[in-house]
Design an enzyme around this catalytic site. Structure first.
Site, PDB file in Angstrom:
ATOM      1  N   SER A 199      18.657   8.400  39.682  1.00 17.18           N
ATOM      2  CA  SER A 199      17.325   8.263  39.932  1.00 17.18           C
ATOM      3  C   SER A 199      16.535   7.780  38.715  1.00 17.18           C
ATOM      4  CB  SER A 199      16.563   9.480  40.352  1.00 17.18           C
ATOM      5  OG  SER A 199      16.582  10.531  39.584  1.00 17.18           O
ATOM      6  N   HIS A 217      20.559  12.783  44.723  1.00 17.34           N
ATOM      7  CA  HIS A 217      21.780  13.507  43.996  1.00 17.34           C
ATOM      8  C   HIS A 217      22.530  14.417  45.115  1.00 17.34           C
ATOM      9  CE1 HIS A 217      19.490  13.844  39.931  1.00 17.34           C
ATOM     10  NE2 HIS A 217      19.855  12.559  40.320  1.00 17.34           N
ATOM     11  N   GLN A 243      14.166  16.119  45.217  1.00 24.73           N
ATOM     12  CA  GLN A 243      15.507  15.898  44.337  1.00 24.73           C
ATOM     13  C   GLN A 243      16.129  17.009  43.762  1.00 24.73           C
ATOM     14  OE1 GLN A 243      16.313  12.444  41.718  1.00 24.73           O
ATOM     15  NE2 GLN A 243      16.392  13.972  40.304  1.00 24.73           N
ATOM     16  N   GLU A 244      15.202  18.005  43.157  1.00 24.95           N
ATOM     17  CA  GLU A 244      15.620  19.065  42.448  1.00 24.95           C
ATOM     18  C   GLU A 244      14.698  20.377  42.510  1.00 24.95           C
ATOM     19  OE1 GLU A 244      15.862  18.145  38.195  1.00 24.95           O
ATOM     20  OE2 GLU A 244      16.709  16.189  38.667  1.00 24.95           O
ATOM     21  N   GLU A 294      24.479  17.574  40.656  1.00 23.34           N
ATOM     22  CA  GLU A 294      24.051  18.556  39.432  1.00 23.34           C
ATOM     23  C   GLU A 294      24.292  19.856  39.708  1.00 23.34           C
ATOM     24  OE1 GLU A 294      20.160  17.769  38.007  1.00 23.34           O
ATOM     25  OE2 GLU A 294      20.571  15.748  37.493  1.00 23.34           O
ATOM     26  N   ASP A 348      11.538  18.835  40.783  1.00 23.31           N
ATOM     27  CA  ASP A 348      11.503  17.406  40.448  1.00 23.31           C
ATOM     28  C   ASP A 348      11.504  16.556  41.618  1.00 23.31           C
ATOM     29  OD1 ASP A 348      11.691  14.938  39.508  1.00 23.31           O
ATOM     30  OD2 ASP A 348      13.441  15.215  38.374  1.00 23.31           O
ATOM     31  N   GLU A 364       7.664  17.857  38.556  1.00 24.74           N
ATOM     32  CA  GLU A 364       8.004  16.678  37.820  1.00 24.74           C
ATOM     33  C   GLU A 364       8.000  15.573  38.795  1.00 24.74           C
ATOM     34  OE1 GLU A 364      11.866  17.224  35.655  1.00 24.74           O
ATOM     35  OE2 GLU A 364      12.280  15.077  35.902  1.00 24.74           O
ATOM     36  N   ASP A 408       8.484  11.895  33.997  1.00 24.90           N
ATOM     37  CA  ASP A 408       9.886  11.674  33.805  1.00 24.90           C
ATOM     38  C   ASP A 408      10.050  10.009  34.079  1.00 24.90           C
ATOM     39  OD1 ASP A 408      12.587  11.093  33.440  1.00 24.90           O
ATOM     40  OD2 ASP A 408      13.403  12.209  34.997  1.00 24.90           O
ATOM     41  N   LYS A 423      14.738  12.349  27.401  1.00 24.11           N
ATOM     42  CA  LYS A 423      15.943  11.973  27.693  1.00 24.11           C
ATOM     43  C   LYS A 423      16.497  10.887  26.400  1.00 24.11           C
ATOM     44  CE  LYS A 423      15.944  12.608  32.965  1.00 24.11           C
ATOM     45  NZ  LYS A 423      15.636  11.887  33.922  1.00 24.11           N
ATOM     46  N   HIS A 427      19.219  16.658  30.709  1.00 21.32           N
ATOM     47  CA  HIS A 427      20.679  16.052  30.712  1.00 21.32           C
ATOM     48  C   HIS A 427      20.316  14.823  31.845  1.00 21.32           C
ATOM     49  CE1 HIS A 427      21.428  18.142  34.815  1.00 21.32           C
ATOM     50  NE2 HIS A 427      20.141  17.895  34.701  1.00 21.32           N
ATOM     51  N   ARG A 428      21.378  14.125  32.314  1.00 18.20           N
ATOM     52  CA  ARG A 428      21.261  13.249  33.371  1.00 18.20           C
ATOM     53  C   ARG A 428      22.071  13.853  34.653  1.00 18.20           C
ATOM     54  NH1 ARG A 428      18.039   8.544  32.313  1.00 18.20           N
ATOM     55  NH2 ARG A 428      17.780   8.607  34.466  1.00 18.20           N
ATOM     56  N   LYS A 434      16.705  21.210  30.741  1.00 16.75           N
ATOM     57  CA  LYS A 434      17.059  21.027  32.198  1.00 16.75           C
ATOM     58  C   LYS A 434      18.566  20.315  32.245  1.00 16.75           C
ATOM     59  CE  LYS A 434      15.155  17.636  34.920  1.00 16.75           C
ATOM     60  NZ  LYS A 434      14.834  17.044  36.083  1.00 16.75           N
TER      61      LYS A 434
HETATM   62  C1  2PG Z   1      16.149  13.268  36.645  1.00 16.86           C
HETATM   63  C2  2PG Z   1      17.379  13.235  36.214  1.00 16.86           C
HETATM   64  C3  2PG Z   1      18.072  14.572  35.822  1.00 16.86           C
HETATM   65  P1  2PG Z   1      18.679  11.189  36.966  1.00 16.86           P
HETATM   66  O1  2PG Z   1      15.453  12.670  37.606  1.00 16.86           O
HETATM   67  O2  2PG Z   1      15.306  14.172  35.834  1.00 16.86           O
HETATM   68  O3  2PG Z   1      17.816  15.586  36.622  1.00 16.86           O
HETATM   69  O4  2PG Z   1      18.091  12.533  37.391  1.00 16.86           O
HETATM   70  O5  2PG Z   1      19.764  11.434  35.921  1.00 16.86           O
HETATM   71  O6  2PG Z   1      19.520  10.687  38.242  1.00 16.86           O
HETATM   72  O7  2PG Z   1      17.746  10.244  36.696  1.00 16.86           O
HETATM   73 MG    MG Z   2      13.537  13.548  36.947  1.00 17.01          MG
END
Ligand code: 2PG
Ligand code: MG
Length: 383
Positions: free
Chosen positions: A42, A148, A156-157, A199, A230, A260, A287, A312, A340-341, A363
């Site tokens: 994403s 994810h 997403q999270e 993840e 997130d 987020e 982000d 990141k 992380h990614r 994270k």
């Molecule tokens: C996010 C990341 C990591 P992605 O959106 O914060 O959790 O996802 O690496 O797919 O961008």
């Molecule tokens: Mg994010």
């Protein structure tokens, strides 16, 4: 002085079985230094641009190596400046942020090794940040949705954030809650509905965006944890008012402490409204909005769009620029969350980076799947 003698670049598999870049930098005395780079799914459209792996390999061997051969690895700002100049584009699209970052990271790892200090300590030294000596809180993504996971969750999270800066205590809590969550999920929906996503968090076949928070709340009973999400809202099609309603319920019912990317990546205005409304009780974090880019961060600051930021390294492409973004976030008084990614390798660099820059949070997904566990275990080692 430790000089770069050679760089061998190759492709390896990441956690989604996509090819990614790995390099071995050979130092003057023959010491090999390995790093590999992660990859997002994403991803924000304003991130520095990575190139295909084959192209990155070619760029490293044909363009970067001839320019950096003989360079002193401990001159990190000098090396990164040279890489940026060599690329010559505003978003690193010529050589690729992945190619550039690999070389930049390897120099840091090499210098730490040669200085005889742990990587995190070396990073703390070059960052020269007035970092608190406490460790980052761990942001553990225990339920996966969005891009994810294969379920129908828009968010997403779903994160648990133990209320402690002690790594051991934090991992103990995450470990306990994660297992309890698995038991609850299996009991309610059956094992096949509770397999894990990209993840390592469970990816239950749910479509109600609030249900995961109920599950997490039950699993976390008796533990000192905050909850967060997130949304990665650039990938959500729901309209703004529906999203606002959803967040309102989440904050009221579950006391969300962290949100987020609640809105689409260019919607600074909606972030601003969110921060005005909830910024006292929650960290409203950019982000995809801010992409570890000081210009985007400046706009977010001027508009009071966030009070927290994701950092990141691969969104920007060099260690120096990632550290500069942390410094800027500190100037703005924002919370700093290193991340992380979703497509990771077993390289645990990001754990040292998070500790080194004195981030408030880190994270790293859930405590399962080898590439996530590598980061947890490195944090435990650092202590
Ligand atoms: C996010 C990341 C990591 P992605 O959106 O914060 O959790 O996802 O690496 O797919 O961008
Ligand atoms: Mg994010």
């Amino acid at each position: 002085m430790v000089r770069i003698k050679d760089i061998k670049a190759s492709k390896i598999l990441n956690s989604r079985s996509d090819w990614t870049l790995s390099i071995e930098m050979l130092l003057g005395d023959g010491t090999p230094i390995r790093v590999s780079v992660p990859e997002g799914k994403s991803s924000g459209s304003h991130e520095a641009a990575s190139v295909g792996v084959e192209e990155a390999i070619n760029n490293i061997e044909k363009i970067i190596l001839p320019a950096v051969r003989g360079f002193d690895v401990s001159d990190q700002p000098g090396l990164d400046r040279m890489l940026i100049r060599l690329d010559g584009t505003p978003n690193k699209s010529r050589l690729g942020a992945n190619a550039i970052l690999a070389v930049s990271m390897a120099a840091v790892r090499a210098s730490a090794l040669k200085a005889g200090v742990p990587l995190w300590q070396y990073i703390r030294g070059i960052a020269r940040l007035e970092s608190p000596r406490v460790r980052p809180r761990i942001f553990a993504n225990v339920i996966n949705g969005g891009l994810h996971a294969g379920n129908a969750l828009d968010i997403q999270e779903y994160l648990i954030i133990p209320r402690t800066h002690n790594i051991r205590e934090s991992v103990d809590i995450i470990h306990a809650v994660y297992h309890k969550l698995g038991t609850i999920c299996n009991g309610k929906y059956g094992h096949s509905a509770c397999l894990v996503g990209d993840e390592g968090g469970y990816a239950p076949a749910l479509d109600n965006n609030l249900s995961p928070l109920s599950l997490i709340q039950s699993a976390a009973e008796g533990h000192a944890v905050d909850f967060g999400i997130d949304a990665a809202a650039s990938n959500i099609t729901m309209d703004k008012n529906k999203l606002l309603d959803l967040y309102r319920i989440m904050v009221d019912q579950f006391k969300l402490a962290y949100i987020e990317d609640p809105f689409q990546e260019d919607d600074f205005q909606s972030f601003t409204e969110m921060t005005a409304g909830y910024g006292d009780s929650a960290i409203i974090t950019g982000d995809d909005l801010t992409v570890t880019n000081v210009n985007r961060m400046e706009e977010a600051w001027e508009r009071k769009s966030v009070n927290g930021v994701i950092i990141k390294p691969n969104q920007v492409g060099t260690m120096t620029e990632a550290i500069e973004a942390v410094r800027r976030a500190r100037d703005y008084g924002w919370s700093v969350i290193v991340s992380h990614r979703s497509g990771e390798t077993n390289d645990d660099f990001i754990a040292d980076f998070g500790v080194g820059v004195g981030a408030d949070g880190i994270k790293i997904g859930a405590p399962s799947r080898g590439e996530r566990v590598a980061k947890y275990n490195r944090l435990l080692e650092i202590g």
